[in-house]
Design an enzyme around this catalytic site. Sequence first.
Site, short mmCIF file in Angstrom:
data_model
loop_
_atom_site.label_atom_id
_atom_site.label_comp_id
_atom_site.label_asym_id
_atom_site.label_seq_id
_atom_site.Cartn_x
_atom_site.Cartn_y
_atom_site.Cartn_z
CE1 TYR A 1 26.69 -6.98 -18.28
CE2 TYR A 1 24.30 -7.28 -18.71
CZ TYR A 1 25.48 -6.41 -18.68
OH TYR A 1 25.21 -5.29 -18.93
CB SER B 1 12.73 -11.11 -17.76
OG SER B 1 12.66 -10.45 -19.02
CE1 TYR C 1 15.07 -15.63 -20.13
CE2 TYR C 1 14.22 -13.94 -21.20
CZ TYR C 1 14.83 -14.45 -20.26
OH TYR C 1 15.67 -13.73 -19.35
CE LYS D 1 14.41 -15.78 -16.76
NZ LYS D 1 15.33 -16.04 -15.61
CG PHE E 1 12.10 -2.80 -17.67
CD1 PHE E 1 11.76 -3.39 -16.30
CD2 PHE E 1 11.29 -2.74 -18.51
CE1 PHE E 1 10.32 -3.49 -16.22
CE2 PHE E 1 10.05 -2.60 -18.21
CZ PHE E 1 9.57 -3.01 -17.25
N GLY F 1 8.28 -11.36 -32.66
CA GLY F 1 8.31 -11.12 -31.21
C GLY F 1 8.57 -10.00 -30.55
N1 NAD Z 1 20.82 -9.78 -19.32
C1 NAD Z 1 19.60 -9.77 -19.61
O1 NAD Z 1 19.22 -8.98 -20.56
C2 NAD Z 1 18.29 -10.23 -18.58
C3 NAD Z 1 17.20 -9.57 -18.70
C4 NAD Z 1 16.18 -10.09 -17.86
C5 NAD Z 1 16.49 -11.10 -16.99
N2 NAD Z 1 17.58 -11.82 -17.04
C6 NAD Z 1 17.68 -12.86 -16.42
O2 NAD Z 1 18.83 -12.89 -15.13
C7 NAD Z 1 19.70 -13.84 -15.07
C8 NAD Z 1 21.12 -13.57 -15.47
O3 NAD Z 1 21.32 -13.12 -16.59
P1 NAD Z 1 22.78 -12.64 -17.14
O4 NAD Z 1 22.61 -11.50 -18.00
O5 NAD Z 1 23.78 -12.44 -16.11
O6 NAD Z 1 23.33 -14.22 -17.81
P2 NAD Z 1 24.58 -14.84 -17.93
O7 NAD Z 1 24.19 -16.05 -18.94
O8 NAD Z 1 25.59 -13.94 -17.99
O9 NAD Z 1 24.53 -15.62 -16.29
C9 NAD Z 1 23.98 -16.46 -16.05
C10 NAD Z 1 25.19 -17.63 -15.40
O10 NAD Z 1 24.35 -18.80 -14.97
C11 NAD Z 1 25.39 -20.00 -15.40
N3 NAD Z 1 24.40 -21.26 -15.17
C12 NAD Z 1 23.65 -21.54 -16.44
N4 NAD Z 1 23.23 -22.38 -16.19
C13 NAD Z 1 23.42 -22.90 -15.22
C14 NAD Z 1 22.94 -24.03 -14.25
N5 NAD Z 1 22.40 -25.08 -14.53
N6 NAD Z 1 23.63 -24.21 -12.86
C15 NAD Z 1 24.53 -23.14 -12.70
N7 NAD Z 1 24.94 -22.22 -13.42
C16 NAD Z 1 24.32 -22.05 -14.65
C17 NAD Z 1 26.09 -19.52 -16.54
O11 NAD Z 1 27.33 -20.10 -16.85
C18 NAD Z 1 26.24 -18.01 -16.49
O12 NAD Z 1 27.47 -17.70 -15.66
C19 NAD Z 1 19.03 -14.93 -16.03
O13 NAD Z 1 18.23 -15.77 -15.27
C20 NAD Z 1 18.29 -14.04 -17.19
O14 NAD Z 1 17.26 -14.73 -17.67
C21 NAD Z 1 18.72 -11.33 -17.71
#
Ligand code: NAD
Length: 335
Positions: free
Chosen positions: A11, A124, A148, A152, A177, A292
């Site tokens: 995403y 995060s 989680y 982080k 956020f 939580g």
């Molecule tokens: N979306 C949120 O609300 C949010 C908020 C804070 C932090 N984050 C962090 O931001 C990052 C991205 O979030 P997102 O919403 O795009 O998530 P997402 O799940 O859409 O994207 C993560 C991508 O990583 C890929 N992936 C997972 N494990 C993998 C691995 N071992 N090797 C290679 N690729 C792998 C998945 O296929 C996916 O395409 C994450 O680390 C998440 O913890 C997200």
Amino acid sequence: MNILLTGGAGYIGSHTFISLIDAGHKPIVVDTFDNSSPQVLDRLHALTGQKPVFYQADVRNSDMIADILMRESCDAVIHFAGRKSVGEGQSDPVLYFDQNVGGTVQLLHAMNKSGCKKLIFSSSAVVYGNPEYLPIDEEHPLSTCNVYGDTKRTVEDMLRALSASDPEWSVVLLRYFNPVGAHKSGDIGEYPRGIPNNLMPYVTQVAVGQLEQLSVFGGDYDTPDGTGVRDFIHVCDLADGHVSAMKLLDDTGCTAMNLGTGKGYSVLDIIQTFETVNKVRIPYEITDRRPGDVAACYANPSYARTLTGWQARLELADMCRDAWNWQQKNPMGFD
Ligand SMILES: NC(=O)c1ccc[n+]([C@@H]2O[C@H](COP(=O)([O-])OP(=O)(O)OC[C@H]3O[C@@H](n4cnc5c(N)ncnc54)[C@H](O)[C@@H]3O)[C@@H](O)[C@H]2O)c1
């Protein structure tokens, strides 16, 4: 710059891909498609006119990632890959430590091997735990209350220690956020597998008729309308924040930076804005609080502005409009 995006088909990664192209950089995508689809790459090609350079690889495969870093002459890495569900982390902590912490350890081995020592990490606001004060600045104590968040925070600790031990490293910790919304084309966006954990995909799936009604977890918080308050940020603003943060990679050391709007909106604010902007009704029911969850959490984003000039531009109405546009154009996500 040539930038490796781990999890670049996800995403936030896919939106950042577009921001990087717009800024004249060359992103290289690595993903397993664990939580994304190959179709994202076709959509990115159509939207940018550039066929993404892509490797289907797991960040935990250190040798393969080192090869990619060297073959593509990568200058920096933006590390999105990982798992992000609080509930899933509680029920499968080993998976979360393996993917989020173990994955980062292996990535760092690969980066050390290839000599690429510039990293932006997807952290995060979860690392702040239950806020002691609002808005939350980067000086706020770190304290986590779920698996989680632990992963982080552990990665943040590791990256701080790494940059203290080796002065060649340059690390930026971006504390997101609540990213919501989608690219204005409606061609890429967030489509969680199963019942969404996050509010906006839940709202859009109710709006499109896939889910019957929205459960609002808790109506008795100490907030203006009793529902939880969060700092929602448009994913395109968040993506641009990564491009701005790249300026910090010119210097060594480790910097943590909030990416938020600084405005707190309640769950009921979201429902009302979504209904007004999109002229669609969101049936909801107020249920018990979710374990939580905190009452309110929003950023002081001024440090990012001071350091990089970045600030969020888009409003809640834009987030609601773009999330709905994406959902309507893709009722089943990328499937
Ligand atoms: N979306 C949120 O609300 C949010 C908020 C804070 C932090 N984050 C962090 O931001 C990052 C991205 O979030 P997102 O919403 O795009 O998530 P997402 O799940 O859409 O994207 C993560 C991508 O990583 C890929 N992936 C997972 N494990 C993998 C691995 N071992 N090797 C290679 N690729 C792998 C998945 O296929 C996916 O395409 C994450 O680390 C998440 O913890 C997200």
